[in-house]
Motif scaffolding. Structure first.
Motif, PDB file in Angstrom:
ATOM      1  N   PRO A 241       0.828  -1.217   0.000  1.00  0.00           N
ATOM      2  CA  PRO A 241       0.000   0.000   0.000  1.00  0.00           C
ATOM      3  C   PRO A 241       0.856   1.258   0.000  1.00  0.00           C
ATOM      4  CG  PRO A 241       0.105  -0.922   2.206  1.00  0.00           C
ATOM      5  CD  PRO A 241       0.833  -1.889   1.310  1.00  0.00           C
ATOM      6  N   PHE A 242       0.198   2.372  -0.297  1.00  0.00           N
ATOM      7  CA  PHE A 242       0.815   3.704  -0.233  1.00  0.00           C
ATOM      8  C   PHE A 242       2.075   3.792  -1.100  1.00  0.00           C
ATOM      9  CE2 PHE A 242      -0.984   2.636   3.983  1.00  0.00           C
ATOM     10  CZ  PHE A 242      -2.067   3.492   3.955  1.00  0.00           C
ATOM     11  N   THR A 243       2.060   3.096  -2.241  1.00  0.00           N
ATOM     12  CA  THR A 243       3.208   3.076  -3.144  1.00  0.00           C
ATOM     13  C   THR A 243       2.716   3.287  -4.568  1.00  0.00           C
ATOM     14  OG1 THR A 243       4.308   1.481  -1.677  1.00  0.00           O
ATOM     15  CG2 THR A 243       5.220   1.748  -3.885  1.00  0.00           C
ATOM     16  N   ASP A 244       3.408   4.151  -5.306  1.00  0.00           N
ATOM     17  CA  ASP A 244       3.048   4.402  -6.701  1.00  0.00           C
ATOM     18  C   ASP A 244       3.645   3.309  -7.580  1.00  0.00           C
ATOM     19  OD1 ASP A 244       1.628   6.862  -6.327  1.00  0.00           O
ATOM     20  OD2 ASP A 244       3.554   7.825  -5.944  1.00  0.00           O
ATOM     21  N   TYR A 245       2.784   2.680  -8.381  1.00  0.00           N
ATOM     22  CA  TYR A 245       3.232   1.598  -9.263  1.00  0.00           C
ATOM     23  C   TYR A 245       2.890   1.907 -10.711  1.00  0.00           C
ATOM     24  CZ  TYR A 245       4.042  -1.460  -5.239  1.00  0.00           C
ATOM     25  OH  TYR A 245       4.521  -2.017  -4.071  1.00  0.00           O
ATOM     26  N   SER A 246       3.711   1.346 -11.593  1.00  0.00           N
ATOM     27  CA  SER A 246       3.432   1.336 -13.024  1.00  0.00           C
ATOM     28  C   SER A 246       3.390  -0.125 -13.442  1.00  0.00           C
ATOM     29  CB  SER A 246       4.516   2.096 -13.797  1.00  0.00           C
ATOM     30  OG  SER A 246       4.270   2.029 -15.183  1.00  0.00           O
ATOM     31  N   CYS A 247       2.228  -0.544 -13.938  1.00  0.00           N
ATOM     32  CA  CYS A 247       2.017  -1.960 -14.240  1.00  0.00           C
ATOM     33  C   CYS A 247       1.747  -2.150 -15.729  1.00  0.00           C
ATOM     34  CB  CYS A 247       0.855  -2.518 -13.424  1.00  0.00           C
ATOM     35  SG  CYS A 247       1.090  -2.392 -11.635  1.00  0.00           S
ATOM     36  N   THR A 248       2.349  -3.180 -16.285  1.00  0.00           N
ATOM     37  CA  THR A 248       2.152  -3.547 -17.689  1.00  0.00           C
ATOM     38  C   THR A 248       1.762  -5.014 -17.747  1.00  0.00           C
ATOM     39  OG1 THR A 248       3.816  -1.938 -18.383  1.00  0.00           O
ATOM     40  CG2 THR A 248       3.200  -3.625 -19.966  1.00  0.00           C
ATOM     41  N   GLY A 249       0.774  -5.311 -18.606  1.00  0.00           N
ATOM     42  CA  GLY A 249       0.298  -6.685 -18.728  1.00  0.00           C
ATOM     43  C   GLY A 249       0.784  -7.345 -20.008  1.00  0.00           C
ATOM     44  N   GLN A 250       1.113  -8.610 -19.900  1.00  0.00           N
ATOM     45  CA  GLN A 250       1.444  -9.423 -21.076  1.00  0.00           C
ATOM     46  C   GLN A 250       0.171 -10.101 -21.566  1.00  0.00           C
ATOM     47  OE1 GLN A 250       4.520 -12.080 -19.600  1.00  0.00           O
ATOM     48  NE2 GLN A 250       6.136 -10.751 -20.378  1.00  0.00           N
ATOM     49  N   TYR A 307       3.855   4.823  13.667  1.00  0.00           N
ATOM     50  CA  TYR A 307       3.048   5.942  14.140  1.00  0.00           C
ATOM     51  C   TYR A 307       3.905   6.940  14.901  1.00  0.00           C
ATOM     52  CZ  TYR A 307      -0.716   2.562  13.354  1.00  0.00           C
ATOM     53  OH  TYR A 307      -1.566   1.634  12.808  1.00  0.00           O
ATOM     54  N   PHE A 308       3.498   8.191  14.813  1.00  0.00           N
ATOM     55  CA  PHE A 308       4.055   9.249  15.637  1.00  0.00           C
ATOM     56  C   PHE A 308       2.907   9.952  16.351  1.00  0.00           C
ATOM     57  CE2 PHE A 308       7.680   8.742  12.793  1.00  0.00           C
ATOM     58  CZ  PHE A 308       8.741   8.874  13.668  1.00  0.00           C
ATOM     59  N   CYS A 309       3.133  10.246  17.623  1.00  0.00           N
ATOM     60  CA  CYS A 309       2.147  10.987  18.403  1.00  0.00           C
ATOM     61  C   CYS A 309       2.720  12.360  18.736  1.00  0.00           C
ATOM     62  CB  CYS A 309       1.803  10.254  19.697  1.00  0.00           C
ATOM     63  SG  CYS A 309       1.087   8.610  19.434  1.00  0.00           S
ATOM     64  N   SER A 310       1.869  13.338  18.762  1.00  0.00           N
ATOM     65  CA  SER A 310       2.310  14.688  19.109  1.00  0.00           C
ATOM     66  C   SER A 310       1.117  15.472  19.613  1.00  0.00           C
ATOM     67  CB  SER A 310       2.938  15.388  17.889  1.00  0.00           C
ATOM     68  OG  SER A 310       1.980  15.521  16.858  1.00  0.00           O
ATOM     69  N   TYR A 339      -5.500  19.466  25.660  1.00  0.00           N
ATOM     70  CA  TYR A 339      -4.591  19.286  24.537  1.00  0.00           C
ATOM     71  C   TYR A 339      -5.317  18.582  23.397  1.00  0.00           C
ATOM     72  CZ  TYR A 339      -0.605  20.413  27.550  1.00  0.00           C
ATOM     73  OH  TYR A 339       0.286  21.045  28.375  1.00  0.00           O
ATOM     74  N   LYS A 340      -4.893  18.913  22.183  1.00  0.00           N
ATOM     75  CA  LYS A 340      -5.352  18.187  20.995  1.00  0.00           C
ATOM     76  C   LYS A 340      -4.188  17.301  20.551  1.00  0.00           C
ATOM     77  CE  LYS A 340      -8.047  20.171  18.021  1.00  0.00           C
ATOM     78  NZ  LYS A 340      -9.229  19.276  18.140  1.00  0.00           N
ATOM     79  N   CYS A 341      -4.305  16.030  20.853  1.00  0.00           N
ATOM     80  CA  CYS A 341      -3.239  15.087  20.517  1.00  0.00           C
ATOM     81  C   CYS A 341      -3.488  14.503  19.126  1.00  0.00           C
ATOM     82  CB  CYS A 341      -3.168  13.966  21.552  1.00  0.00           C
ATOM     83  SG  CYS A 341      -2.711  14.559  23.196  1.00  0.00           S
ATOM     84  N   LYS A 342      -2.403  14.239  18.422  1.00  0.00           N
ATOM     85  CA  LYS A 342      -2.490  13.757  17.044  1.00  0.00           C
ATOM     86  C   LYS A 342      -1.739  12.440  16.908  1.00  0.00           C
ATOM     87  CE  LYS A 342      -0.013  15.740  13.809  1.00  0.00           C
ATOM     88  NZ  LYS A 342       0.476  16.706  12.811  1.00  0.00           N
ATOM     89  N   VAL A 343      -2.388  11.491  16.218  1.00  0.00           N
ATOM     90  CA  VAL A 343      -1.749  10.228  15.866  1.00  0.00           C
ATOM     91  C   VAL A 343      -1.498  10.259  14.362  1.00  0.00           C
ATOM     92  CG1 VAL A 343      -1.937   7.723  15.822  1.00  0.00           C
ATOM     93  CG2 VAL A 343      -2.891   9.009  17.747  1.00  0.00           C
ATOM     94  N   GLN A 344      -0.240  10.295  13.961  1.00  0.00           N
ATOM     95  CA  GLN A 344       0.162  10.398  12.556  1.00  0.00           C
ATOM     96  C   GLN A 344       0.733   9.069  12.085  1.00  0.00           C
ATOM     97  OE1 GLN A 344       0.604  13.201   9.993  1.00  0.00           O
ATOM     98  NE2 GLN A 344       0.647  11.208   9.002  1.00  0.00           N
ATOM     99  N   PRO A 345       0.002   8.336  11.198  1.00  0.00           N
ATOM    100  CA  PRO A 345       0.569   7.093  10.669  1.00  0.00           C
ATOM    101  C   PRO A 345       1.571   7.384   9.557  1.00  0.00           C
ATOM    102  CG  PRO A 345      -1.616   7.442   9.761  1.00  0.00           C
ATOM    103  CD  PRO A 345      -1.363   8.567  10.721  1.00  0.00           C
ATOM    104  N   THR A 346       2.577   6.553   9.444  1.00  0.00           N
ATOM    105  CA  THR A 346       3.556   6.645   8.362  1.00  0.00           C
ATOM    106  C   THR A 346       3.770   5.261   7.784  1.00  0.00           C
ATOM    107  OG1 THR A 346       5.461   6.296   9.802  1.00  0.00           O
ATOM    108  CG2 THR A 346       4.716   8.567   9.519  1.00  0.00           C
ATOM    109  N   TYR A 347       4.180   5.246   6.531  1.00  0.00           N
ATOM    110  CA  TYR A 347       4.498   3.983   5.874  1.00  0.00           C
ATOM    111  C   TYR A 347       5.852   4.129   5.209  1.00  0.00           C
ATOM    112  CZ  TYR A 347       3.821  -0.407   3.378  1.00  0.00           C
ATOM    113  OH  TYR A 347       3.955  -1.697   2.918  1.00  0.00           O
ATOM    114  N   LYS A 348       6.818   3.413   5.729  1.00  0.00           N
ATOM    115  CA  LYS A 348       8.194   3.497   5.236  1.00  0.00           C
ATOM    116  C   LYS A 348       8.661   4.947   5.214  1.00  0.00           C
ATOM    117  CE  LYS A 348       8.371  -0.786   2.565  1.00  0.00           C
ATOM    118  NZ  LYS A 348       8.650  -1.419   1.263  1.00  0.00           N
ATOM    119  N   HIS A 349       8.468   5.615   6.351  1.00  0.00           N
ATOM    120  CA  HIS A 349       8.898   7.006   6.575  1.00  0.00           C
ATOM    121  C   HIS A 349       8.123   8.010   5.726  1.00  0.00           C
ATOM    122  CE1 HIS A 349      12.167   5.174   8.769  1.00  0.00           C
ATOM    123  NE2 HIS A 349      12.547   4.514   7.686  1.00  0.00           N
TER     124      HIS A 349
END
Length: 508
Positions: A241-250, A307-310, A339-349
Motif C-alpha cells: 500500500p501507499f506506493t506508486d506503481y506502473s504496471c504492464t500486462g502481457q 506511528y508518531f504521536c504529538s 490538549y489536541k493530541c495527534k496520531v500520525q501514521p507513516t508507511y516506510k517514513h
C-alpha cells in the motif's frame, strides 16, 4: 460538389426530348463499371458524368476523345449492383456543349464475384482488399462498418473491438439476390492494447480488471509492476500500500505472448480508520491506545505501518506498534490543561493523510510555587500579599496561617486573590507566616516567612508622660519642702531673737 451536381441535373433536365441530337451513345454494364459506346457522333472531345442516385458525388470524366477508331470508353471503379445516372456532352471548340442522347440516362452495374477481390496487407491493424470495384457499399453484418478507400484500388476497414476472435463478414446491401460475401477471421493480433479498458486496483491484494474482446476465450493478461525505487518487478500479489506503481500486462493467446498492454499507473491508499480505544491521562502525560482498520487493506498489508504521536504540532513521540493498532505515551504536559493530541501514521517514513486527533485534558496537579510579601502597616499590624501562577486545578484558594512559637494565632482563606491584613498582634513579637495554594484537590508547597512587630509606641509615650508628671510632682514637693524649711528657719530665727532680747532685758 453540390454545384456540379446541380449543373448535371440542369443538363439532364435540359436534354432534348424527341429533338434530333448531334450525338448519341449507349451504356453497357461491364465488370467493374460501364462501357460508353458512341454512335452517329462526330469526332472530338466528350464529357462523361456518372452519378449515384441520391448522392451528390460525381464520377466525372472530361475530354474523352472519340474518333472513328475509338468509339467507346470504359468507366470503372463503380459499386456493384448499383444504379447510376449518366450524362454525356459533346465539347465544341468554341466552348459550347451539346447534350448527347442516351437510353433512359440510368444503368445498373453488374454483381461482384469472388475473384474480383483480393486480400492484401497494406495497413497494420486493418483488413484490406484490392479490387477494381468500389466496395465502400459493403457492410459488416456484425458492427455495420464499411471499407474505406485508401488509394491504389485498395479498401481497408479497422475491425471493431467486439469483432476480434470472430468472423468479419461483408455483404453488399445493393446486391440483394447475390450470394457473394467477404469473410475474414479477425485474430487476436488485431487487438489494439490501447482499446483495452483497464480498471486499476483499489484494494489489496491487488487486482487489475481488463475488459478483453468478448469472443476471445483464450486470451489472458499477466501483470508485472514496479515502483521506480527498488528496480524490482513484482506481481500483483506482492504489491504494497501507499506506493506508486506502473504496471504492464502481457497479453497471451493460449499462453503465447502476442502483445503488451499500455502502462497503468496507480497506488492503493488503505483508507485507514484510527480509533482511540483508551486515553489515560496523568497530570503531566497521557497514554493513547488505538485500533487501526481499513476497508481496502487486510491486516497483513499494514505490517509496515508506524506511528508518531504529538500535541499541538510539537513534542513528536514514536508510537509502539501493536498487532492491529498502536500506543504511545506523550509526556511533558502541563497539569489540568486541554490538549489536541495527534496520531500520525507513516508507511516506510512516508507520512500519510489518515491523521486522527484526540482531545484530552490532563489531571489535576500540584499548584506551582507561591511568592509572598510581608509588610508592617503599623507596629502590630501585618499585611500579607501572595501569588501563584499555576493552580493546576479547578479552584483557586489561598490558605494562610500566622503563628508564633507553637501557638497558631490566625487561620484564614481567600479565593482568587491573596490579600490578608492581621491587626491587634503582640508588640515586639516575631511571627511566622505560612501560605499555600489549594486547587480543590492538591495543595502547593508552603511558603514560609517571618516578621517581627515593633514596640508599643503608645505605652512608651504614656510611660514618658508619667515620668514627666512624676518628676514634676517631685520637683514641686521638693520646692514645697524647701519653702517650708526656709519658712520654719525664718520663724525659728525670729523666736531666738525674742528669747535673747528677753534674756538681755532680764539681766541686771
Amino acid at each position: 460538389m453540390t454545384v456540379v451536381w446541380r449543373l448535371v441535373l440542369l443538363l439532364l433536365t435540359a436534354a432534348p426530348t424527341g429533338a434530333p441530337s448531334l450525338c448519341s451513345y449507349s451504356v453497357t454494364p461491364i465488370k467493374f463499371g460501364f462501357r460508353i459506346e458512341f454512335s452517329n457522333s462526330p469526332s472530338g472531345d466528350y464529357n462523361i458524368a456518372i452519378t449515384e442516385d441520391g448522392r451528390p458525388d460525381i464520377k466525372n470524366t472530361s475530354n474523352v476523345p472519340v474518333s472513328n477508331q475509338t468509339s467507346s470508353h470504359d468507366i470503372q471503379g463503380l459499386k456493384p449492383c448499383t444504379e447510376y445516372k449518366h450524362h454525356v456532352t459533346f465539347l465544341h471548340s468554341d466552348g459550347n456543349v451539346t447534350s448527347c442522347s442516351g437510353s433512359n440516362y440510368k444503368s445498373t452495374t453488374t454483381e461482384m464475384n469472388a475473384g474480383d477481390v483480393k486480400e492484401v496487407n497494406s495497413k497494420p491493424g486493418h483488413v484490406c482488399y484490392q479490387t477494381d470495384w468500389d466496395i465502400s457499399s459493403l457492410q459488416s453484418t456484425q458492427s455495420n462498418i464499411s471499407p474505406q478507400s485508401h488509394g491504389n484500388k485498395t479498401f481497408c476497414v479497422k475491425p471493431d473491438f467486439n469483432d476480434i476472435c470472430s468472423d468479419l463478414v461483408f455483404t453488399s446491401k445493393n446486391c440483394v439476390n447475390a450470394a457473394f460475401t467477404l469473410t475474414k477471421y479477425i485474430t487476436a493480433e488485431f487487438l489494439n492494447p490501447e482499446e483495452i479498458k483497464q480498471i486499476p486496483a483499489d484494494k489489496l491484494p491487488a487486482e487489475i480488471k481488463a475488459e478483453l474482446p468478448p469472443n476471445c476465450n483464450n486470451l489472458s493478461i499477466k501483470y508485472t509492476c514496479w515502483d521506480g525505487r527498488d528496480n524490482e518487478l513484482k506481481t500483483l500479489s506482492e504489491l504494497e500500500p501507499f506506493t506508486d506503481y506502473s504496471c504492464t500486462g502481457q497479453i497471451k493467446d493460449n499462453n503465447v505472448l502476442i502483445k503488451n498492454t499500455s502502462a497503468l499507473h496507480f497506488r492503493v491508499d488503505c483508507d485507514l480508520t484510527i480509533t482511540v480505544t483508551k486515553s489515560s491521562p496523568t497530570n503531566t502525560s497521557v497514554e493513547l491506545i488505538w485500533k487501526t482498520t481499513s476497508q481496502k487493506c487486510e491486516d497483513d498489508n499494514l505490517e509496515n505501518l508506524s506511528y508518531f504521536c504529538s500535541y499541538e504540532n510539537a513534542h513528536r513521540t514514536l508510537g509502539t506498534k501493536l498487532r492491529s493498532g498502536g500506543k504511545c505515551n506523550i509526556s511533558g504536559l502541563k497539569p489540568f490543561t486541554k490538549y489536541k493530541c495527534k496520531v500520525q501514521p507513516t508507511y516506510k517514513h512516508q507520512p500519510l493523510k489518515d491523521v486522527t486527533h484526540q482531545d484530552i485534558k490532563t489531571d489535576v496537579g500540584v499548584p506551582g510555587p507561591v511568592t509572598m510579601s510581608l509588610q508592617l502597616q503599623e507596629h502590630n499590624v501585618i499585611k500579607v500579599t501572595c501569588e501563584t501562577l499555576q493552580f493546576n486545578g479547578p479552584e483557586k484558594i489561598y490558605m494562610l496561617q500566622v503563628s508564633y512559637g507553637s501557638e497558631i494565632v490566625r487561620n484564614e482563606q481567600r479565593i482568587n486573590k491573596c490579600n490578608f491584613v492581621f491587626d491587634n498582634l503582640r508588640y515586639s513579637t516575631t511571627y511566622k507566616v505560612k501560605v499555600t495554594a489549594f486547587n480543590g484537590k492538591l495543595e502547593s508547597a508552603p511558603k514560609i516567612e517571618s516578621i517581627t512587630t515593633n514596640y508599643n509606641d503608645k505605652a512608651v509615650i504614656g510611660f514618658l508622660i508619667f515620668l514627666i508628671v512624676l518628676t514634676s510632682l517631685a520637683l514641686l514637693l521638693i520646692t514645697y519642702k524647701i519653702y517650708i524649711l526656709k519658712k520654719r528657719r525664718t520663724r525659728d530665727d525670729n523666736r531666738d531673737e525674742v528669747f535673747l532680747s528677753t534674756i538681755y532685758s532680764c539681766v541686771p
